[in-house]
Write an enzyme that holds these catalytic residues in place. Structure first.
Site, PDB file in Angstrom:
ATOM      1  N   HIS A 144      33.363  33.627  31.756  1.00 22.09           N
ATOM      2  CA  HIS A 144      34.124  34.430  32.714  1.00 22.09           C
ATOM      3  C   HIS A 144      33.201  35.467  33.336  1.00 22.09           C
ATOM      4  O   HIS A 144      32.213  35.887  32.731  1.00 22.09           O
ATOM      5  CB  HIS A 144      35.299  35.121  32.010  1.00 22.09           C
ATOM      6  CG  HIS A 144      36.256  35.770  32.959  1.00 22.09           C
ATOM      7  ND1 HIS A 144      37.077  35.050  33.798  1.00 22.09           N
ATOM      8  CD2 HIS A 144      36.520  37.089  33.213  1.00 22.09           C
ATOM      9  CE1 HIS A 144      37.811  35.896  34.512  1.00 22.09           C
ATOM     10  NE2 HIS A 144      37.484  37.128  34.189  1.00 22.09           N
ATOM     11  N   HIS A 172      38.678  41.152  39.050  1.00 20.49           N
ATOM     12  CA  HIS A 172      38.368  39.762  38.703  1.00 20.49           C
ATOM     13  C   HIS A 172      39.604  38.886  38.891  1.00 20.49           C
ATOM     14  O   HIS A 172      40.728  39.388  39.047  1.00 20.49           O
ATOM     15  CB  HIS A 172      37.862  39.663  37.257  1.00 20.49           C
ATOM     16  CG  HIS A 172      38.878  40.016  36.212  1.00 20.49           C
ATOM     17  ND1 HIS A 172      39.019  39.333  35.026  1.00 20.49           N
ATOM     18  CD2 HIS A 172      39.824  41.002  36.169  1.00 20.49           C
ATOM     19  CE1 HIS A 172      39.978  39.869  34.298  1.00 20.49           C
ATOM     20  NE2 HIS A 172      40.491  40.878  34.964  1.00 20.49           N
ATOM     21  N   CYS A 180      37.325  32.687  38.674  1.00 23.88           N
ATOM     22  CA  CYS A 180      36.509  33.890  38.446  1.00 23.88           C
ATOM     23  C   CYS A 180      35.167  33.846  39.184  1.00 23.88           C
ATOM     24  O   CYS A 180      34.814  34.783  39.914  1.00 23.88           O
ATOM     25  CB  CYS A 180      36.301  34.102  36.951  1.00 23.88           C
ATOM     26  SG  CYS A 180      35.309  32.843  36.112  1.00 23.88           S
TER      27      CYS A 180
END
Length: 340
Positions: free
Chosen positions: A302, A314, A254
């Site tokens: 994240h 993402h 991420c």
């Protein structure tokens, strides 16, 4: 029912009885069935049903999220080591000039000391006292004092720099030991989670759950600038796999994706979600514009990039591909705008 129980229930069968007391054929069948169930009781229990597809997906997402936490911890550790090494390089660059100055001053003082030794201490003092005018004597004394002061300052600066370098080296040694220990722990945990993910993936395959197809799209028309370049970059990565610790080009985690996207726009971000949150200007939900970053979970595990229309792009988690999701697909911690 146990055998004794069966025999008790079938008492007339087990012993000598009169013909009129013997059970009928139907009763004998029931008694035999009861005896068989008693003997095979543990084996006759139905096997537990396989988990449903929804349960498998839930367990898979949980294991994948656990892995992502480990990956971000690993990324954070790498950043810590990198900062320590940069500090050591900075101090090493500082100490070289100080060593040169100290050596020069030592040579000057050494030359003077050698001359004073050859001529003798008394001769040196008498020479200074009969060196001419008081002004000349004062000039020589001032010169010696200045020389000694400069030498002392150089030696003090060198000692300070050496102490600084030694402290950094000690810190680096401790950091290297920490990296080795934590790296081994994180690797063991990563292998365990990946083993669980592989098992769940196999179960999902057995249940016939199809993999999600990647969605590709063209980036929106945006005004020229860094944000536009970053958004175009993440659009170009759609469909590529999540890959732990990676920052491209074949795969990303991420924070690796968002760091690479903004690097393509000329802005440097650390490869760690929590560190990225500390490196950006914070904005509100209403201020979001394409290119801004969205951070998730209370401890920032994240990050994704906002691309407009209430959506992010993402790298979700292990076993998945870079894709679109709603901004609020998971609990949001905050929003940030990289500083151009």
């Amino acid at each position: 029912m146990s055998r004794d129980g069966v025999q008790a229930a079938a008492g007339p069968v087990a012993g000598r009885v009169d013909r009129q007391d013997r059970p009928s054929g139907a009763r004998r069948t029931l008694i035999a069935a009861a005896a068989l169930l008693a003997l095979l009781g543990p084996l006759a229990v139905p096997a537990a049903a396989d988990p449903s597809a929804a349960e498998v997906e839930k367990r898979l997402k949980k294991a994948s999220h656990q892995l992502e936490v480990v990956v971000e911890q690993y990324n954070d550790l790498r950043l810590e080591v990198k900062r320590g090494r940069a500090e050591a390089d900075r101090l090493q660059a500082r100490i070289a000039p100080l060593e040169a100055v100290a050596e020069a001053r030592s040579a000057e003082v050494g030359t003077f000391a050698a001359a004073a030794y050859r001529t003798g201490r008394a001769a040196g003092v008498i020479g200074l006292l009969h060196s001419g005018s008081p002004q000349a004597l004062g000039d020589r004394l001032a010169m010696l004092e200045a020389l000694g002061t400069q030498r002392g300052r150089a030696i003090e600066a060198l000692a300070t720099a050496n102490n600084d370098v030694a402290a950094v080296q000690e810190s680096l040694s401790a950091l290297a030991a920490k990296e080795k220990l934590q790296g081994a722990k994180l690797l063991a945990k990563k292998r365990h989670i990946e083993g669980e993910i592989a098992r769940l993936d196999a179960l999902r395959f057995d249940l016939g759950i199809p993999d999600a197809e990647p969605i590709f799209a063209n980036p929106p028309a945006l005004p020229p600038g860094a944000a536009s370049a970053a958004v175009r970059f993440v659009y170009a990565q759609l469909g590529k796999p999540y890959q732990w610790g990676a920052s491209g080009p074949g795969g990303y985690d991420c924070s690796g994706l968002t760091a690479a996207a903004w690097q393509a726009a000329g802005v440097s971000l650390p490869h760690n979600a929590r560190a990225q949150y500390g490196a950006v200007s914070h904005v509100s939900r209403g201020q979001l514009s394409p290119g801004d970053l969205v951070f998730y979970y209370g401890n920032i595990q994240h990050v994704g990039m906002y691309v407009g229309g209430g959506r992010i792009i993402h790298a979700p988690q292990q076993g998945e591909r870079i894709r679109f999701d709603r901004v609020d697909y998971q609990p949001v911690h905050g929003y940030g705008r990289p500083r151009r």
